[in-house]
Design a protein around this motif. Structure first.
Motif, short mmCIF file in Angstrom:
data_model
loop_
_atom_site.label_atom_id
_atom_site.label_comp_id
_atom_site.label_asym_id
_atom_site.label_seq_id
_atom_site.Cartn_x
_atom_site.Cartn_y
_atom_site.Cartn_z
N SER A 42 0.83 -1.21 0.00
CA SER A 42 0.00 0.00 0.00
C SER A 42 0.86 1.26 0.00
O SER A 42 0.52 2.25 -0.66
N GLN A 43 1.97 1.25 0.75
CA GLN A 43 2.83 2.42 0.79
C GLN A 43 3.42 2.74 -0.58
O GLN A 43 3.51 3.90 -0.97
N ARG A 44 3.79 1.70 -1.33
CA ARG A 44 4.33 1.93 -2.67
C ARG A 44 3.25 2.44 -3.62
O ARG A 44 3.51 3.30 -4.46
N VAL A 45 2.04 1.93 -3.46
CA VAL A 45 0.93 2.41 -4.27
C VAL A 45 0.64 3.87 -3.95
O VAL A 45 0.45 4.71 -4.85
N HIS A 46 0.62 4.21 -2.66
CA HIS A 46 0.34 5.59 -2.26
C HIS A 46 1.43 6.54 -2.74
O HIS A 46 1.13 7.68 -3.12
N ALA A 47 2.68 6.09 -2.73
CA ALA A 47 3.76 6.95 -3.20
C ALA A 47 3.58 7.29 -4.69
O ALA A 47 3.76 8.43 -5.10
N LEU A 48 3.19 6.29 -5.48
CA LEU A 48 2.92 6.54 -6.89
C LEU A 48 1.69 7.43 -7.06
O LEU A 48 1.66 8.33 -7.92
N ALA A 49 0.66 7.17 -6.26
CA ALA A 49 -0.56 7.98 -6.35
C ALA A 49 -0.27 9.44 -6.02
O ALA A 49 -0.80 10.35 -6.66
N ASP A 50 0.58 9.67 -5.02
CA ASP A 50 0.95 11.04 -4.67
C ASP A 50 1.69 11.72 -5.82
O ASP A 50 1.47 12.90 -6.11
N GLY A 51 2.58 10.97 -6.48
CA GLY A 51 3.29 11.52 -7.63
C GLY A 51 2.37 11.83 -8.78
O GLY A 51 2.51 12.87 -9.45
N LEU A 52 1.40 10.95 -9.02
CA LEU A 52 0.42 11.21 -10.06
C LEU A 52 -0.43 12.43 -9.74
O LEU A 52 -0.73 13.25 -10.62
N LEU A 53 -0.82 12.55 -8.47
CA LEU A 53 -1.63 13.69 -8.07
C LEU A 53 -0.87 15.00 -8.27
O LEU A 53 -1.42 15.99 -8.79
N GLU A 54 0.40 15.00 -7.91
CA GLU A 54 1.20 16.20 -8.07
C GLU A 54 1.34 16.57 -9.55
O GLU A 54 1.23 17.75 -9.93
N LEU A 78 3.45 23.32 -20.05
CA LEU A 78 3.29 22.15 -20.88
C LEU A 78 4.48 21.95 -21.80
O LEU A 78 4.76 20.84 -22.25
N ALA A 79 5.20 23.04 -22.09
CA ALA A 79 6.39 22.92 -22.94
C ALA A 79 7.63 22.64 -22.11
O ALA A 79 8.71 22.41 -22.66
N ASP A 80 7.49 22.65 -20.79
CA ASP A 80 8.63 22.44 -19.91
C ASP A 80 8.96 20.94 -19.86
O ASP A 80 8.09 20.11 -19.58
N GLY A 81 10.20 20.61 -20.12
CA GLY A 81 10.61 19.20 -20.07
C GLY A 81 10.51 18.59 -18.70
O GLY A 81 10.57 17.36 -18.56
N ARG A 102 8.98 14.13 -14.98
CA ARG A 102 8.16 13.61 -13.87
C ARG A 102 7.37 12.38 -14.33
O ARG A 102 7.28 11.38 -13.62
N ALA A 103 6.78 12.47 -15.53
CA ALA A 103 6.01 11.35 -16.06
C ALA A 103 6.90 10.13 -16.27
O ALA A 103 6.50 8.99 -15.98
N ASP A 104 8.11 10.35 -16.77
CA ASP A 104 9.03 9.23 -16.99
C ASP A 104 9.44 8.58 -15.66
O ASP A 104 9.55 7.36 -15.56
N ALA A 105 9.67 9.41 -14.64
CA ALA A 105 10.04 8.88 -13.34
C ALA A 105 8.90 8.06 -12.74
O ALA A 105 9.12 6.98 -12.16
N LEU A 106 7.68 8.53 -12.92
CA LEU A 106 6.51 7.78 -12.44
C LEU A 106 6.38 6.46 -13.20
O LEU A 106 6.06 5.42 -12.60
#
Length: 468
Positions: A172-184, A203-206, A211-215
Protein backbone atom coordinates in the motif's frame (compact mmCIF):
# COMPACT_ATOMS: atom_id res chain seq x y z
CA UNK A 1 3.31 31.80 -11.18
CA UNK A 2 0.13 33.00 -9.52
CA UNK A 3 -0.28 31.66 -5.95
CA UNK A 4 -3.49 29.80 -6.70
CA UNK A 5 -1.80 27.98 -9.58
CA UNK A 6 0.91 26.50 -7.34
CA UNK A 7 0.24 22.76 -6.88
CA UNK A 8 1.87 22.85 -3.47
CA UNK A 9 -0.93 25.11 -2.28
CA UNK A 10 -3.66 22.70 -3.32
CA UNK A 11 -4.91 20.27 -0.68
CA UNK A 12 -4.18 16.58 -1.24
CA UNK A 13 -7.37 14.69 -1.82
CA UNK A 14 -8.09 10.98 -2.15
CA UNK A 15 -11.17 9.25 -3.49
CA UNK A 16 -12.85 7.24 -0.78
CA UNK A 17 -14.64 3.92 -1.08
CA UNK A 18 -18.17 4.07 -2.39
CA UNK A 19 -19.47 1.66 0.25
CA UNK A 20 -20.43 2.89 3.72
CA UNK A 21 -20.22 0.85 6.91
CA UNK A 22 -23.44 -0.48 8.43
CA UNK A 23 -23.13 0.08 12.16
CA UNK A 24 -26.76 -0.65 13.01
CA UNK A 25 -26.33 -4.38 13.64
CA UNK A 26 -23.98 -6.62 15.57
CA UNK A 27 -22.35 -9.71 14.08
CA UNK A 28 -21.06 -12.90 15.70
CA UNK A 29 -19.20 -15.95 14.44
CA UNK A 30 -17.02 -18.84 15.49
CA UNK A 31 -13.53 -17.59 14.62
CA UNK A 32 -11.66 -20.89 14.93
CA UNK A 33 -11.58 -23.67 12.35
CA UNK A 34 -14.41 -26.25 12.35
CA UNK A 35 -13.86 -29.42 14.37
CA UNK A 36 -12.55 -30.27 17.82
CA UNK A 37 -9.69 -28.38 19.45
CA UNK A 38 -8.25 -27.29 22.75
CA UNK A 39 -9.48 -23.72 22.34
CA UNK A 40 -12.42 -22.26 20.43
CA UNK A 41 -13.19 -18.57 19.93
CA UNK A 42 -16.48 -16.79 19.38
CA UNK A 43 -16.06 -13.23 18.10
CA UNK A 44 -18.75 -10.54 18.42
CA UNK A 45 -18.58 -7.05 16.91
CA UNK A 46 -20.99 -4.12 16.90
CA UNK A 47 -22.96 -1.71 19.04
CA UNK A 48 -24.85 -4.43 20.95
CA UNK A 49 -21.65 -5.87 22.45
CA UNK A 50 -22.16 -4.30 25.94
CA UNK A 51 -25.65 -5.77 26.25
CA UNK A 52 -24.54 -9.16 24.93
CA UNK A 53 -21.64 -9.18 27.41
CA UNK A 54 -24.04 -8.49 30.25
CA UNK A 55 -26.23 -11.42 29.24
CA UNK A 56 -23.35 -13.84 28.64
CA UNK A 57 -20.73 -12.97 31.27
CA UNK A 58 -22.60 -10.59 33.64
CA UNK A 59 -20.56 -7.47 32.76
CA UNK A 60 -17.98 -6.12 30.34
CA UNK A 61 -14.35 -6.95 31.17
CA UNK A 62 -11.84 -4.10 31.47
CA UNK A 63 -10.59 -3.06 28.00
CA UNK A 64 -7.85 -5.29 26.56
CA UNK A 65 -7.55 -7.44 29.69
CA UNK A 66 -8.22 -11.18 29.64
CA UNK A 67 -10.53 -12.21 32.47
CA UNK A 68 -11.78 -15.67 33.41
CA UNK A 69 -15.58 -15.90 33.29
CA UNK A 70 -18.41 -18.41 33.02
CA UNK A 71 -20.38 -18.11 29.78
CA UNK A 72 -24.03 -18.51 30.75
CA UNK A 73 -27.24 -19.57 29.04
CA UNK A 74 -30.52 -17.64 29.33
CA UNK A 75 -31.48 -19.45 32.58
CA UNK A 76 -28.10 -18.68 34.15
CA UNK A 77 -26.65 -22.17 33.84
CA UNK A 78 -23.05 -22.23 32.56
CA UNK A 79 -22.39 -23.16 28.92
CA UNK A 80 -18.62 -23.05 29.30
CA UNK A 81 -15.84 -21.29 31.18
CA UNK A 82 -12.91 -19.45 29.64
CA UNK A 83 -11.36 -16.09 28.88
CA UNK A 84 -13.25 -12.97 27.82
CA UNK A 85 -11.55 -10.06 26.02
CA UNK A 86 -13.15 -6.69 25.31
CA UNK A 87 -11.86 -4.14 22.79
CA UNK A 88 -13.78 -0.84 22.82
CA UNK A 89 -14.32 1.13 19.62
CA UNK A 90 -12.44 2.37 17.71
CA UNK A 91 -9.37 0.50 19.00
CA UNK A 92 -10.31 -2.96 17.80
CA UNK A 93 -9.85 -5.12 14.72
CA UNK A 94 -13.12 -3.95 13.17
CA UNK A 95 -13.12 -0.43 14.59
CA UNK A 96 -16.28 -1.34 16.53
CA UNK A 97 -16.79 -2.69 20.04
CA UNK A 98 -15.51 -6.29 19.95
CA UNK A 99 -15.94 -9.11 22.46
CA UNK A 100 -14.00 -12.37 22.12
CA UNK A 101 -14.94 -15.45 24.15
CA UNK A 102 -12.14 -18.02 24.31
CA UNK A 103 -13.54 -21.28 25.55
CA UNK A 104 -13.06 -24.98 24.88
CA UNK A 105 -12.94 -26.01 21.24
CA UNK A 106 -15.83 -28.47 21.09
CA UNK A 107 -18.27 -27.80 18.24
CA UNK A 108 -21.34 -28.24 20.47
CA UNK A 109 -20.05 -25.73 23.03
CA UNK A 110 -19.17 -23.19 20.35
CA UNK A 111 -22.53 -23.57 18.64
CA UNK A 112 -24.27 -22.95 21.97
CA UNK A 113 -22.21 -19.81 22.58
CA UNK A 114 -22.94 -18.50 19.09
CA UNK A 115 -26.66 -19.22 19.46
CA UNK A 116 -26.69 -17.42 22.82
CA UNK A 117 -24.95 -14.34 21.33
CA UNK A 118 -27.50 -14.25 18.50
CA UNK A 119 -30.38 -14.57 20.97
CA UNK A 120 -29.01 -11.52 22.78
CA UNK A 121 -29.04 -9.34 19.67
CA UNK A 122 -26.31 -10.39 17.25
CA UNK A 123 -26.70 -12.05 13.87
CA UNK A 124 -24.44 -14.63 12.20
CA UNK A 125 -21.62 -12.92 10.29
CA UNK A 126 -21.10 -13.40 6.58
CA UNK A 127 -17.75 -14.75 5.33
CA UNK A 128 -15.14 -12.03 5.72
CA UNK A 129 -17.50 -9.56 7.34
CA UNK A 130 -15.22 -8.76 10.27
CA UNK A 131 -12.38 -7.81 7.92
CA UNK A 132 -14.84 -5.99 5.65
CA UNK A 133 -15.89 -3.83 8.60
CA UNK A 134 -12.23 -3.21 9.43
CA UNK A 135 -11.80 -1.87 5.89
CA UNK A 136 -14.99 0.17 5.87
CA UNK A 137 -14.15 1.68 9.26
CA UNK A 138 -10.68 2.72 8.11
CA UNK A 139 -8.69 0.19 10.14
CA UNK A 140 -6.96 -1.07 6.98
CA UNK A 141 -7.11 -0.49 3.25
CA UNK A 142 -8.34 -3.03 0.71
CA UNK A 143 -4.91 -4.41 -0.18
CA UNK A 144 -4.19 -4.98 3.51
CA UNK A 145 -7.58 -6.65 3.98
CA UNK A 146 -6.83 -9.08 1.14
CA UNK A 147 -3.45 -9.80 2.75
CA UNK A 148 -5.31 -11.17 5.79
CA UNK A 149 -6.71 -13.97 3.62
CA UNK A 150 -3.32 -14.45 1.94
CA UNK A 151 -1.65 -14.85 5.34
CA UNK A 152 -4.22 -17.44 6.42
CA UNK A 153 -3.81 -19.36 3.16
CA UNK A 154 0.00 -19.07 2.95
CA UNK A 155 1.54 -22.41 1.98
CA UNK A 156 5.17 -21.54 2.70
CA UNK A 157 7.21 -19.44 5.10
CA UNK A 158 8.11 -17.01 2.33
CA UNK A 159 4.47 -16.62 1.26
CA UNK A 160 3.55 -15.94 4.90
CA UNK A 161 6.28 -13.31 5.22
CA UNK A 162 5.16 -11.64 2.00
CA UNK A 163 1.52 -11.64 3.13
CA UNK A 164 2.48 -10.13 6.47
CA UNK A 165 4.43 -7.42 4.64
CA UNK A 166 1.28 -6.58 2.65
CA UNK A 167 -0.76 -6.58 5.86
CA UNK A 168 1.78 -4.19 7.39
CA UNK A 169 1.27 -1.86 4.42
CA UNK A 170 4.41 -2.42 2.31
CA UNK A 171 2.42 -2.79 -0.91
CA UNK A 172 0.00 0.00 0.00
CA UNK A 173 2.83 2.42 0.79
CA UNK A 174 4.33 1.93 -2.67
CA UNK A 175 0.93 2.41 -4.27
CA UNK A 176 0.34 5.59 -2.26
CA UNK A 177 3.76 6.95 -3.20
CA UNK A 178 2.92 6.54 -6.89
CA UNK A 179 -0.56 7.98 -6.35
CA UNK A 180 0.95 11.04 -4.67
CA UNK A 181 3.29 11.52 -7.63
CA UNK A 182 0.42 11.21 -10.06
CA UNK A 183 -1.63 13.69 -8.07
CA UNK A 184 1.20 16.20 -8.07
CA UNK A 185 1.68 15.83 -11.83
CA UNK A 186 -2.06 16.22 -12.36
CA UNK A 187 -2.06 19.46 -10.40
CA UNK A 188 0.79 20.91 -12.45
CA UNK A 189 -0.91 20.02 -15.72
CA UNK A 190 -4.27 21.36 -14.60
CA UNK A 191 -2.64 24.54 -13.32
CA UNK A 192 -1.10 25.08 -16.75
CA UNK A 193 -4.55 24.67 -18.30
CA UNK A 194 -6.30 26.95 -15.82
CA UNK A 195 -3.72 29.73 -16.00
CA UNK A 196 -2.76 30.06 -19.68
CA UNK A 197 -2.02 33.77 -19.23
CA UNK A 198 1.11 33.03 -17.20
CA UNK A 199 4.45 33.85 -18.77
CA UNK A 200 5.82 30.31 -18.51
CA UNK A 201 4.35 27.53 -20.66
CA UNK A 202 4.55 24.61 -18.27
CA UNK A 203 3.29 22.15 -20.88
CA UNK A 204 6.39 22.92 -22.94
CA UNK A 205 8.63 22.44 -19.91
CA UNK A 206 10.61 19.20 -20.07
CA UNK A 207 10.27 18.87 -16.30
CA UNK A 208 6.72 17.55 -16.67
CA UNK A 209 7.86 14.85 -19.09
CA UNK A 210 10.69 13.99 -16.71
CA UNK A 211 8.16 13.61 -13.87
CA UNK A 212 6.01 11.35 -16.06
CA UNK A 213 9.03 9.23 -16.99
CA UNK A 214 10.04 8.88 -13.34
CA UNK A 215 6.51 7.78 -12.44
CA UNK A 216 6.53 5.27 -15.31
CA UNK A 217 9.81 3.77 -14.06
CA UNK A 218 8.45 3.46 -10.53
CA UNK A 219 5.26 1.90 -11.85
CA UNK A 220 7.19 -0.67 -13.90
CA UNK A 221 9.19 -1.66 -10.80
CA UNK A 222 6.01 -2.00 -8.73
CA UNK A 223 4.32 -4.04 -11.47
CA UNK A 224 7.29 -6.44 -11.62
CA UNK A 225 7.22 -6.88 -7.84
CA UNK A 226 3.44 -7.39 -7.91
CA UNK A 227 3.80 -10.14 -10.52
CA UNK A 228 6.11 -12.03 -8.14
CA UNK A 229 3.74 -11.31 -5.27
CA UNK A 230 0.81 -12.72 -7.19
CA UNK A 231 2.72 -15.95 -7.86
CA UNK A 232 3.44 -16.32 -4.15
CA UNK A 233 -0.19 -15.85 -3.12
CA UNK A 234 -2.13 -17.47 -5.96
CA UNK A 235 0.40 -19.91 -7.41
CA UNK A 236 2.04 -20.22 -10.80
CA UNK A 237 0.21 -21.68 -13.79
CA UNK A 238 2.71 -23.99 -15.50
CA UNK A 239 1.80 -25.52 -18.86
CA UNK A 240 3.72 -28.50 -20.22
CA UNK A 241 3.70 -28.54 -24.04
CA UNK A 242 5.63 -29.96 -26.95
CA UNK A 243 5.46 -32.41 -29.81
CA UNK A 244 3.96 -35.91 -29.28
CA UNK A 245 6.09 -38.38 -27.27
CA UNK A 246 8.35 -35.64 -25.89
CA UNK A 247 7.60 -36.94 -22.37
CA UNK A 248 5.02 -34.39 -21.22
CA UNK A 249 2.79 -36.83 -19.33
CA UNK A 250 5.81 -38.54 -17.77
CA UNK A 251 6.98 -35.17 -16.46
CA UNK A 252 3.52 -34.44 -15.05
CA UNK A 253 3.57 -37.79 -13.24
CA UNK A 254 7.01 -37.03 -11.80
CA UNK A 255 5.93 -33.63 -10.54
CA UNK A 256 2.65 -34.97 -9.14
CA UNK A 257 4.32 -37.94 -7.46
CA UNK A 258 1.87 -40.49 -8.85
CA UNK A 259 0.50 -41.78 -12.18
CA UNK A 260 -1.81 -38.88 -12.96
CA UNK A 261 -1.57 -39.34 -16.75
CA UNK A 262 -1.48 -42.38 -19.02
CA UNK A 263 1.94 -42.89 -20.59
CA UNK A 264 2.45 -45.01 -23.74
CA UNK A 265 4.77 -45.07 -26.75
CA UNK A 266 1.79 -44.30 -29.03
CA UNK A 267 1.86 -40.66 -30.22
CA UNK A 268 -1.25 -38.65 -29.35
CA UNK A 269 -2.18 -40.57 -26.18
CA UNK A 270 -3.10 -37.37 -24.37
CA UNK A 271 -6.23 -35.98 -25.99
CA UNK A 272 -7.39 -33.53 -23.34
CA UNK A 273 -5.98 -31.14 -20.75
CA UNK A 274 -4.84 -32.74 -17.47
CA UNK A 275 -4.53 -30.53 -14.39
CA UNK A 276 -2.69 -31.13 -11.12
CA UNK A 277 -2.21 -28.83 -8.14
CA UNK A 278 1.26 -29.43 -6.75
CA UNK A 279 3.00 -27.95 -3.69
CA UNK A 280 6.67 -27.23 -4.36
CA UNK A 281 8.22 -26.60 -0.93
CA UNK A 282 4.86 -25.13 0.01
CA UNK A 283 4.58 -22.95 -3.09
CA UNK A 284 1.43 -23.69 -5.13
CA UNK A 285 1.86 -24.81 -8.73
CA UNK A 286 -1.02 -25.40 -11.11
CA UNK A 287 0.55 -27.84 -13.59
CA UNK A 288 -1.26 -28.50 -16.86
CA UNK A 289 -0.38 -31.31 -19.27
CA UNK A 290 -1.52 -30.81 -22.86
CA UNK A 291 -1.95 -32.81 -26.05
CA UNK A 292 1.05 -33.17 -28.35
CA UNK A 293 1.28 -30.30 -30.82
CA UNK A 294 1.24 -31.50 -34.41
CA UNK A 295 -0.95 -31.54 -37.51
CA UNK A 296 -3.67 -34.17 -37.21
CA UNK A 297 -6.72 -35.33 -39.16
CA UNK A 298 -8.32 -36.85 -36.05
CA UNK A 299 -11.12 -34.47 -34.91
CA UNK A 300 -10.73 -35.54 -31.25
CA UNK A 301 -6.99 -34.90 -31.32
CA UNK A 302 -7.59 -31.61 -33.13
CA UNK A 303 -9.81 -30.46 -30.26
CA UNK A 304 -7.15 -31.49 -27.75
CA UNK A 305 -4.54 -29.48 -29.67
CA UNK A 306 -6.85 -26.46 -29.79
CA UNK A 307 -7.27 -26.65 -26.02
CA UNK A 308 -3.51 -27.01 -25.63
CA UNK A 309 -2.91 -23.71 -27.45
CA UNK A 310 -5.63 -22.11 -25.34
CA UNK A 311 -3.86 -23.18 -22.13
CA UNK A 312 -0.51 -21.98 -23.50
CA UNK A 313 -2.01 -18.51 -23.90
CA UNK A 314 -3.04 -18.51 -20.22
CA UNK A 315 0.25 -19.81 -18.80
CA UNK A 316 2.46 -17.97 -16.33
CA UNK A 317 5.31 -20.18 -17.55
CA UNK A 318 5.55 -22.68 -20.39
CA UNK A 319 7.70 -25.80 -20.16
CA UNK A 320 8.42 -26.64 -23.80
CA UNK A 321 9.67 -30.23 -23.96
CA UNK A 322 12.07 -31.52 -26.61
CA UNK A 323 14.08 -34.73 -26.86
CA UNK A 324 17.65 -33.94 -25.91
CA UNK A 325 19.19 -36.44 -28.34
CA UNK A 326 17.37 -34.84 -31.30
CA UNK A 327 18.15 -31.28 -30.34
CA UNK A 328 16.03 -28.41 -31.59
CA UNK A 329 14.29 -29.48 -34.79
CA UNK A 330 12.51 -27.44 -37.44
CA UNK A 331 9.21 -28.57 -35.89
CA UNK A 332 10.29 -27.24 -32.49
CA UNK A 333 11.32 -23.94 -34.08
CA UNK A 334 7.90 -23.71 -35.75
CA UNK A 335 6.22 -24.21 -32.35
CA UNK A 336 8.48 -21.57 -30.82
CA UNK A 337 7.53 -19.10 -33.54
CA UNK A 338 3.82 -19.51 -32.69
CA UNK A 339 4.23 -18.75 -28.99
CA UNK A 340 3.13 -15.34 -27.63
CA UNK A 341 6.07 -12.96 -27.51
CA UNK A 342 5.49 -12.13 -23.84
CA UNK A 343 5.18 -15.74 -22.66
CA UNK A 344 7.75 -16.85 -20.07
CA UNK A 345 9.43 -19.91 -21.60
CA UNK A 346 11.65 -22.65 -20.21
CA UNK A 347 13.05 -25.20 -22.66
CA UNK A 348 13.12 -28.67 -21.07
CA UNK A 349 15.54 -31.05 -22.76
CA UNK A 350 14.06 -34.40 -21.75
CA UNK A 351 15.30 -38.01 -22.06
CA UNK A 352 18.89 -37.38 -21.03
CA UNK A 353 18.93 -41.07 -20.04
CA UNK A 354 19.10 -41.70 -23.80
CA UNK A 355 21.38 -38.80 -24.81
CA UNK A 356 23.87 -39.25 -21.97
CA UNK A 357 23.89 -35.52 -21.13
CA UNK A 358 24.35 -34.32 -17.57
CA UNK A 359 21.28 -33.00 -15.72
CA UNK A 360 21.06 -29.37 -14.72
CA UNK A 361 20.06 -25.83 -15.67
CA UNK A 362 21.74 -23.63 -18.27
CA UNK A 363 21.05 -20.61 -20.45
CA UNK A 364 20.32 -21.36 -24.11
CA UNK A 365 19.41 -19.51 -27.26
CA UNK A 366 15.72 -19.51 -26.29
CA UNK A 367 16.32 -18.59 -22.66
CA UNK A 368 16.58 -20.85 -19.58
CA UNK A 369 16.99 -24.57 -20.23
CA UNK A 370 16.74 -27.58 -17.92
CA UNK A 371 18.13 -31.00 -18.85
CA UNK A 372 16.38 -33.92 -17.17
CA UNK A 373 14.92 -37.37 -17.52
CA UNK A 374 11.26 -37.66 -16.68
CA UNK A 375 11.67 -41.46 -16.76
CA UNK A 376 14.47 -41.71 -14.18
CA UNK A 377 13.92 -38.45 -12.30
CA UNK A 378 17.44 -37.15 -12.96
CA UNK A 379 17.40 -33.35 -13.14
CA UNK A 380 14.02 -32.97 -11.43
CA UNK A 381 15.71 -31.12 -8.57
CA UNK A 382 17.10 -28.59 -11.08
CA UNK A 383 13.63 -28.06 -12.54
CA UNK A 384 12.14 -27.62 -9.06
CA UNK A 385 14.81 -25.04 -8.17
CA UNK A 386 14.20 -23.22 -11.44
CA UNK A 387 10.43 -23.06 -10.90
CA UNK A 388 10.90 -21.82 -7.32
CA UNK A 389 13.22 -19.11 -8.59
CA UNK A 390 10.60 -18.10 -11.18
CA UNK A 391 8.09 -17.70 -8.35
CA UNK A 392 10.44 -15.48 -6.38
CA UNK A 393 11.28 -18.16 -3.79
CA UNK A 394 15.00 -17.39 -3.96
CA UNK A 395 14.45 -13.64 -3.72
CA UNK A 396 15.31 -12.74 -0.11
CA UNK A 397 15.22 -8.98 -0.53
CA UNK A 398 13.26 -6.96 1.98
CA UNK A 399 9.91 -5.59 0.89
CA UNK A 400 8.46 -8.66 -0.86
CA UNK A 401 4.67 -8.61 -0.68
CA UNK A 402 1.70 -10.58 -1.97
CA UNK A 403 -0.56 -9.34 -4.74
CA UNK A 404 -3.55 -10.54 -6.72
CA UNK A 405 -4.66 -10.61 -10.33
CA UNK A 406 -6.93 -7.62 -9.82
CA UNK A 407 -3.93 -5.63 -8.56
CA UNK A 408 -1.98 -6.50 -11.70
CA UNK A 409 -4.93 -5.46 -13.84
CA UNK A 410 -5.18 -2.11 -12.05
CA UNK A 411 -1.43 -1.51 -12.36
CA UNK A 412 -1.47 -2.39 -16.06
CA UNK A 413 -4.34 0.03 -16.73
CA UNK A 414 -2.45 2.70 -14.77
CA UNK A 415 0.60 2.08 -16.96
CA UNK A 416 -1.42 2.43 -20.17
CA UNK A 417 -3.07 5.68 -19.04
CA UNK A 418 0.28 7.09 -17.93
CA UNK A 419 1.82 6.24 -21.30
CA UNK A 420 -1.05 8.00 -23.04
CA UNK A 421 -0.61 11.03 -20.77
CA UNK A 422 3.07 11.25 -21.63
CA UNK A 423 2.27 11.30 -25.35
CA UNK A 424 -0.30 14.05 -24.75
CA UNK A 425 2.22 16.07 -22.78
CA UNK A 426 4.79 15.69 -25.53
CA UNK A 427 2.18 17.05 -27.94
CA UNK A 428 1.22 19.84 -25.50
CA UNK A 429 -2.38 18.56 -25.31
CA UNK A 430 -3.01 19.61 -21.74
CA UNK A 431 -6.71 18.74 -21.42
CA UNK A 432 -6.25 15.24 -22.82
CA UNK A 433 -3.16 14.65 -20.68
CA UNK A 434 -5.08 15.71 -17.57
CA UNK A 435 -7.85 13.21 -18.35
CA UNK A 436 -5.35 10.38 -18.89
CA UNK A 437 -3.67 11.21 -15.59
CA UNK A 438 -7.06 11.23 -13.84
CA UNK A 439 -7.78 7.75 -15.19
CA UNK A 440 -4.36 6.52 -14.12
CA UNK A 441 -4.92 7.91 -10.63
CA UNK A 442 -8.36 6.26 -10.39
CA UNK A 443 -7.03 2.88 -11.56
CA UNK A 444 -4.29 3.00 -8.94
CA UNK A 445 -6.85 3.88 -6.26
CA UNK A 446 -8.73 0.64 -6.94
CA UNK A 447 -5.89 -1.35 -5.37
CA UNK A 448 -6.23 0.13 -1.89
CA UNK A 449 -9.99 0.67 -2.13
CA UNK A 450 -9.92 4.44 -2.42
CA UNK A 451 -11.99 3.86 -5.56
CA UNK A 452 -14.21 0.79 -5.25
CA UNK A 453 -17.66 -0.58 -5.86
CA UNK A 454 -19.92 -2.57 -3.56
CA UNK A 455 -19.97 -5.59 -5.90
CA UNK A 456 -16.15 -5.68 -5.89
CA UNK A 457 -16.08 -5.63 -2.10
CA UNK A 458 -18.63 -8.43 -1.95
CA UNK A 459 -16.57 -10.59 -4.30
CA UNK A 460 -13.36 -9.99 -2.32
CA UNK A 461 -14.66 -10.53 1.21
CA UNK A 462 -16.91 -13.41 0.13
CA UNK A 463 -13.73 -15.48 -0.33
CA UNK A 464 -12.81 -15.15 3.37
CA UNK A 465 -13.65 -17.71 6.01
CA UNK A 466 -16.48 -17.01 8.44
CA UNK A 467 -15.27 -15.31 11.60
CA UNK A 468 -12.51 -13.29 9.91
Amino acid sequence: MHESADPAAAPETRVTATATPDTTDTIAAIATAPGRGGVGIVRISGPAVPGIAEGLIARLPPPRQAVCRHFRAADGTPIDAGLALYFPAPHSYTGEAVLELQGHGGPVVLDLLLARACALGARPARPGEFTERAFLNGRMDLAQAEAVADLIDAASAQAARAALASLDGVFSQRVHALADGLLELRLWVEAAIDFPEEDIDFLADGALLARADALASGLDALLAAAVQGRLLSEGMRVVIAGRPNAGKSSLLNRLAGYEAAIVTDIPGTTRDVLRERIALDGLPLHVIDTAGLRDSDDPVEQEGIRRAWQEIGRADRLLLLVEDAEGLTAADAALRARLPATLALTLVRNKIDLSGAAPGEAQGEWGPEVRLSARTGAGLDALAAHLKHCMGFADKQEGAFTARRRHLDALERTRVHLQDARLRLAGRQGELAAEDLRRAHAALGEITGEVSADDLLGAIFGQFCIGK
